[in-house]
Motif scaffolding. Structure first.
Motif, PDB file in Angstrom:
ATOM      1  N   PRO A  19      27.594 -13.666  65.198  1.00  0.00           N
ATOM      2  CA  PRO A  19      28.186 -14.421  66.320  1.00  0.00           C
ATOM      3  C   PRO A  19      29.621 -14.841  66.062  1.00  0.00           C
ATOM      4  CG  PRO A  19      25.938 -15.162  65.902  1.00  0.00           C
ATOM      5  CD  PRO A  19      26.284 -14.209  64.800  1.00  0.00           C
ATOM      6  N   GLN A  20      29.955 -15.226  64.828  1.00  0.00           N
ATOM      7  CA  GLN A  20      31.323 -15.621  64.534  1.00  0.00           C
ATOM      8  C   GLN A  20      32.278 -14.435  64.586  1.00  0.00           C
ATOM      9  OE1 GLN A  20      31.455 -17.764  60.846  1.00  0.00           O
ATOM     10  NE2 GLN A  20      30.919 -19.718  61.812  1.00  0.00           N
ATOM     11  N   SER A  24      35.457 -14.016  67.012  1.00  0.00           N
ATOM     12  CA  SER A  24      36.790 -13.677  66.521  1.00  0.00           C
ATOM     13  C   SER A  24      37.382 -12.519  67.311  1.00  0.00           C
ATOM     14  CB  SER A  24      36.733 -13.331  65.034  1.00  0.00           C
ATOM     15  OG  SER A  24      36.278 -14.425  64.272  1.00  0.00           O
ATOM     16  N   ILE A  25      36.553 -11.545  67.646  1.00  0.00           N
ATOM     17  CA  ILE A  25      37.021 -10.409  68.439  1.00  0.00           C
ATOM     18  C   ILE A  25      37.431 -10.872  69.839  1.00  0.00           C
ATOM     19  CG2 ILE A  25      36.298  -8.241  69.504  1.00  0.00           C
ATOM     20  CD1 ILE A  25      34.538  -7.748  67.064  1.00  0.00           C
ATOM     21  N   ARG A  26      36.672 -11.823  70.406  1.00  0.00           N
ATOM     22  CA  ARG A  26      37.019 -12.331  71.737  1.00  0.00           C
ATOM     23  C   ARG A  26      38.341 -13.098  71.710  1.00  0.00           C
ATOM     24  NH1 ARG A  26      31.436 -13.553  72.216  1.00  0.00           N
ATOM     25  NH2 ARG A  26      31.884 -15.725  71.665  1.00  0.00           N
ATOM     26  N   LEU A  27      38.625 -13.766  70.602  1.00  0.00           N
ATOM     27  CA  LEU A  27      39.875 -14.515  70.511  1.00  0.00           C
ATOM     28  C   LEU A  27      41.092 -13.601  70.618  1.00  0.00           C
ATOM     29  CD1 LEU A  27      39.266 -17.197  67.723  1.00  0.00           C
ATOM     30  CD2 LEU A  27      39.303 -17.520  70.188  1.00  0.00           C
ATOM     31  N   LEU A  28      40.957 -12.359  70.179  1.00  0.00           N
ATOM     32  CA  LEU A  28      42.094 -11.442  70.194  1.00  0.00           C
ATOM     33  C   LEU A  28      42.581 -11.154  71.606  1.00  0.00           C
ATOM     34  CD1 LEU A  28      41.124  -8.810  67.471  1.00  0.00           C
ATOM     35  CD2 LEU A  28      42.936 -10.516  67.336  1.00  0.00           C
ATOM     36  N   GLU A  34      44.184 -19.276  77.932  1.00  0.00           N
ATOM     37  CA  GLU A  34      42.752 -19.267  77.652  1.00  0.00           C
ATOM     38  C   GLU A  34      42.464 -19.722  76.225  1.00  0.00           C
ATOM     39  OE1 GLU A  34      41.618 -15.509  80.599  1.00  0.00           O
ATOM     40  OE2 GLU A  34      42.077 -15.168  78.495  1.00  0.00           O
ATOM     41  N   LEU A  35      43.330 -19.330  75.296  1.00  0.00           N
ATOM     42  CA  LEU A  35      43.143 -19.755  73.912  1.00  0.00           C
ATOM     43  C   LEU A  35      43.340 -21.260  73.776  1.00  0.00           C
ATOM     44  CD1 LEU A  35      42.697 -18.930  70.946  1.00  0.00           C
ATOM     45  CD2 LEU A  35      45.169 -18.676  70.755  1.00  0.00           C
ATOM     46  N   SER A  36      44.323 -21.810  74.466  1.00  0.00           N
ATOM     47  CA  SER A  36      44.553 -23.246  74.407  1.00  0.00           C
ATOM     48  C   SER A  36      43.364 -24.017  74.966  1.00  0.00           C
ATOM     49  CB  SER A  36      45.818 -23.601  75.186  1.00  0.00           C
ATOM     50  OG  SER A  36      46.057 -24.986  75.175  1.00  0.00           O
ATOM     51  N   ALA A  37      42.771 -23.520  76.054  1.00  0.00           N
ATOM     52  CA  ALA A  37      41.588 -24.176  76.612  1.00  0.00           C
ATOM     53  C   ALA A  37      40.414 -24.093  75.648  1.00  0.00           C
ATOM     54  CB  ALA A  37      41.228 -23.548  77.956  1.00  0.00           C
ATOM     55  N   PHE A  38      40.270 -22.947  74.974  1.00  0.00           N
ATOM     56  CA  PHE A  38      39.180 -22.785  74.009  1.00  0.00           C
ATOM     57  C   PHE A  38      39.358 -23.750  72.829  1.00  0.00           C
ATOM     58  CE2 PHE A  38      37.542 -20.816  70.111  1.00  0.00           C
ATOM     59  CZ  PHE A  38      36.217 -20.628  70.452  1.00  0.00           C
ATOM     60  N   VAL A  39      40.576 -23.867  72.319  1.00  0.00           N
ATOM     61  CA  VAL A  39      40.831 -24.765  71.188  1.00  0.00           C
ATOM     62  C   VAL A  39      40.631 -26.220  71.598  1.00  0.00           C
ATOM     63  CG1 VAL A  39      42.621 -25.588  69.609  1.00  0.00           C
ATOM     64  CG2 VAL A  39      42.352 -23.146  70.027  1.00  0.00           C
ATOM     65  N   ASP A  40      41.047 -26.588  72.802  1.00  0.00           N
ATOM     66  CA  ASP A  40      40.835 -27.962  73.271  1.00  0.00           C
ATOM     67  C   ASP A  40      39.352 -28.297  73.341  1.00  0.00           C
ATOM     68  OD1 ASP A  40      43.536 -28.381  73.462  1.00  0.00           O
ATOM     69  OD2 ASP A  40      43.648 -27.906  75.602  1.00  0.00           O
ATOM     70  N   ALA A  41      38.545 -27.333  73.795  1.00  0.00           N
ATOM     71  CA  ALA A  41      37.098 -27.564  73.843  1.00  0.00           C
ATOM     72  C   ALA A  41      36.524 -27.744  72.434  1.00  0.00           C
ATOM     73  CB  ALA A  41      36.410 -26.410  74.567  1.00  0.00           C
ATOM     74  N   GLU A  42      37.011 -26.972  71.466  1.00  0.00           N
ATOM     75  CA  GLU A  42      36.532 -27.116  70.087  1.00  0.00           C
ATOM     76  C   GLU A  42      36.969 -28.451  69.491  1.00  0.00           C
ATOM     77  OE1 GLU A  42      34.561 -25.248  68.119  1.00  0.00           O
ATOM     78  OE2 GLU A  42      34.122 -24.064  69.911  1.00  0.00           O
ATOM     79  N   LEU A  43      38.170 -28.912  69.826  1.00  0.00           N
ATOM     80  CA  LEU A  43      38.629 -30.212  69.329  1.00  0.00           C
ATOM     81  C   LEU A  43      37.780 -31.349  69.872  1.00  0.00           C
ATOM     82  CD1 LEU A  43      42.500 -29.716  69.610  1.00  0.00           C
ATOM     83  CD2 LEU A  43      41.206 -30.022  67.497  1.00  0.00           C
ATOM     84  N   LYS A 345      40.805 -19.885  60.290  1.00  0.00           N
ATOM     85  CA  LYS A 345      41.010 -18.543  59.746  1.00  0.00           C
ATOM     86  C   LYS A 345      41.205 -17.522  60.866  1.00  0.00           C
ATOM     87  CE  LYS A 345      38.875 -15.075  56.739  1.00  0.00           C
ATOM     88  NZ  LYS A 345      37.686 -14.732  55.912  1.00  0.00           N
ATOM     89  N   SER A 346      40.414 -17.629  61.923  1.00  0.00           N
ATOM     90  CA  SER A 346      40.512 -16.678  63.030  1.00  0.00           C
ATOM     91  C   SER A 346      41.843 -16.799  63.755  1.00  0.00           C
ATOM     92  CB  SER A 346      39.358 -16.894  64.014  1.00  0.00           C
ATOM     93  OG  SER A 346      38.108 -16.651  63.390  1.00  0.00           O
ATOM     94  N   LEU A 347      42.332 -18.024  63.943  1.00  0.00           N
ATOM     95  CA  LEU A 347      43.623 -18.206  64.598  1.00  0.00           C
ATOM     96  C   LEU A 347      44.750 -17.602  63.767  1.00  0.00           C
ATOM     97  CD1 LEU A 347      43.344 -21.859  65.976  1.00  0.00           C
ATOM     98  CD2 LEU A 347      43.184 -19.725  67.257  1.00  0.00           C
TER      99      LEU A 347
END
Length: 498
Positions: A19-20, A24-28, A34-43, A345-347
């Motif tokens: 799953p990880q 990571s592939i989806r992050l690319l 979209e990445l900023s929204a994903f990181v905000d949700a993780e924070l 690491k993925s970022l």
């Protein structure tokens, strides 16, 4: 040989998408928004993550909480000691207008100190300016207000609301009268009568079922819908093809009358509903910057403004894990730590991969950056993937929704990947985008008495640049750029000269 079941032990290696790894592939392929929204949700979800600049994720264990500061408190508290504007001006031996030119003759500080509690100056929070920004009115809301004034019968208002719900973004009625009447259990004649009444709403032209009807409503509002203009609207296909001779014979008008009527049509709005389009316009922000270096080469760097920076708060993890006794809480902390480590690491890997792909693109398209689109080389995903030793799917994900700023302008990374057209002389292949650009140049430079056909353009490309291209390929590229055929272009040129 007898066949019988048996057990064998074999050792093999397989690639398993965890799953990880899939995340990571989806992050690319995510854009920076979209990445900023994903990181905000993780924070928000992970207490062990914080931004590198300390904007979020601060904990009492690492930083002392600063005292709450009221940005207006000092002005209010010290206003009594400062005195009036006249007193301050007298201390500088000058006029009030020189000290407070924007509030000459008024005691601004005394007024500031008398502001009521909770209204911004003496309150604990500054006023929220967003509360005073008016919301954009939608087309449906704008029409509903007018319908309530035009129609009094509740049944007619219900039909009008159904008509509003069936409008598209242009303001056209997307459903037929019979279908709306069947849904509401009304007679089609009743729906038609309500439609005729609401077609006079602002903006003029809404509730039309076709382009000729939309233009006819606007012309009728201006009292310009005469029989000749109605015949012109009935033959808009001839207007689109610029066949003005046939159009004049059909409607019984000479060239001067047709020119006047076409001038009136150009002043109308074929899409009256677009003024209420509430879709926000997003500015394109580049992910990579390319600049000229001092040595004559290219400097390639990532746009730091769109790269989210997150850190793992290991101090907080160590402090909390010592006091945690519950097994569920320990498992939660371990999962949060693993997720935080994976995300950082993925970022970093994502940023390095984008930079690697962008560097290879710049290397391949050096001629384009120096001389323009005519030197754009044909390039495929496989070409870049081979050079940087990555898979084609990885390069495809990296270039999706990414933009690169160059001295030639801002381009999507996908723009540089074009197919190749063979050279007639056996030399280097030509990029399809460069061929499109050359076709556009030839058509824009053609003279009214020498319109170029697709066959002629293909011959010129082969003779001047050695590009082996077929006529149907030229036609496909021309139509893709929205350029009319040679017949229509000839009519357009003649109409302009007349």
């Amino acid at each position: 040989m007898a066949l019988s079941p048996r057990l064998d032990v074999r050792q093999s290696q397989t690639l398993t998408l965890t799953p990880q790894l899939m995340a990571s592939i989806r992050l690319l392929q995510l854009s920076h928004l979209e990445l900023s929204a994903f990181v905000d949700a993780e924070l928000m979800r992970n207490p062990l993550l914080e931004r590198e600049d300390g904007a979020e994720g601060d904990t009492p264990l690492e930083r002392e909480q600063p005292e709450d500061i009221d940005p207006y408190r000092d002005v209010v508290d010290h206003s009594d000691h400062l005195g009036s504007a006249v007193t301050i001006a007298d201390s500088f031996d000058t006029d009030v207008a020189n000290v407070f030119p924007e509030q000459s003759g008024s005691d601004s500080l005394s007024q500031a100190s008398s502001w009521p509690e909770g209204k911004g100056m003496a309150g604990s929070e500054a006023p929220d300016l967003d509360q005073y920004v008016s919301a954009q009115v939608s087309l449906a809301e704008h029409l509903s207000e007018q319908v309530n004034l035009i129609l009094r019968d509740p049944a007619e208002r219900l039909i009008a609301r159904s008509l509003i719900d069936n409008l598209d973004e242009r303001g056209y009625l997307a459903a037929d009268i019979e279908g709306i009447a069947g849904q509401l259990g009304a007679e089609p004649e009743t729906v038609e009568a309500v439609l005729a009444r609401v077609q006079g709403c602002d903006p003029v032209g809404v509730f039309a079922r076709s382009l000729p009807e939309c233009l006819a409503i606007q012309l009728a509002e201006k009292n310009r819908l005469d029989p000749m203009m109605a015949n012109l609207l009935a033959n808009l296909d001839l207007v689109a093809s610029h066949d003005l001779l046939t159009l004049g014979r059909k409607i019984g008008a000479d060239r001067e009358d047709i020119a006047d009527m076409l001038t009136e049509l150009r002043e109308l709005d074929p899409r009256p509903g677009r003024a209420f389009d509430a879709a926000p316009v997003q500015a394109v922000v580049p992910d990579v910057h390319v600049r000229r270096g001092n040595d004559g080469g290219w400097q390639i760097e990532l746009n730091a403004d769109v790269l989210p920076r997150v850190l793992v708060n290991r101090t907080y993890y160590a402090a909390v894990s010592k006091k945690t006794r519950d097994a569920g809480e320990k498992s939660f902390l371990v999962d949060c730590l693993a997720t935080a480590n994976w995300l950082t690491k993925s970022l970093d890997q994502r940023a390095q991969t984008i930079l690697k792909v962008a560097t290879e693109i710049v290397t391949q398209q050096d001629g384009f950056l120096r001389h323009g689109i005519s030197h754009l080389r044909p390039m495929t995903l496989k070409t870049v993937a081979t050079e940087i030793e990555m898979h084609e799917s990885t390069v495809s994900r990296v270039t999706a929704n990414k933009y690169i700023a160059t001295p030639r302008g801002l381009f999507e990374m996908k723009y540089f990947f074009t197919t190749a057209l063979n050279s007639a002389s056996g030399g280097e292949d030509h990029s399809a985008e460069a061929v499109r650009h050359r076709i556009r140049q030839l058509i824009e430079a053609e003279k009214p008495d020498a319109i170029l056909s697709d066959d002629t353009i293909a011959e010129i490309l082969k003779r001047e640049q050695g590009i082996d291209v077929a006529r149907r390929t030229v036609a496909k590229y021309r139509e893709g750029m929205g350029i009319a055929s040679s017949v229509i272009r000839r009519r357009q040129k003649r109409a302009q000269m007349a």
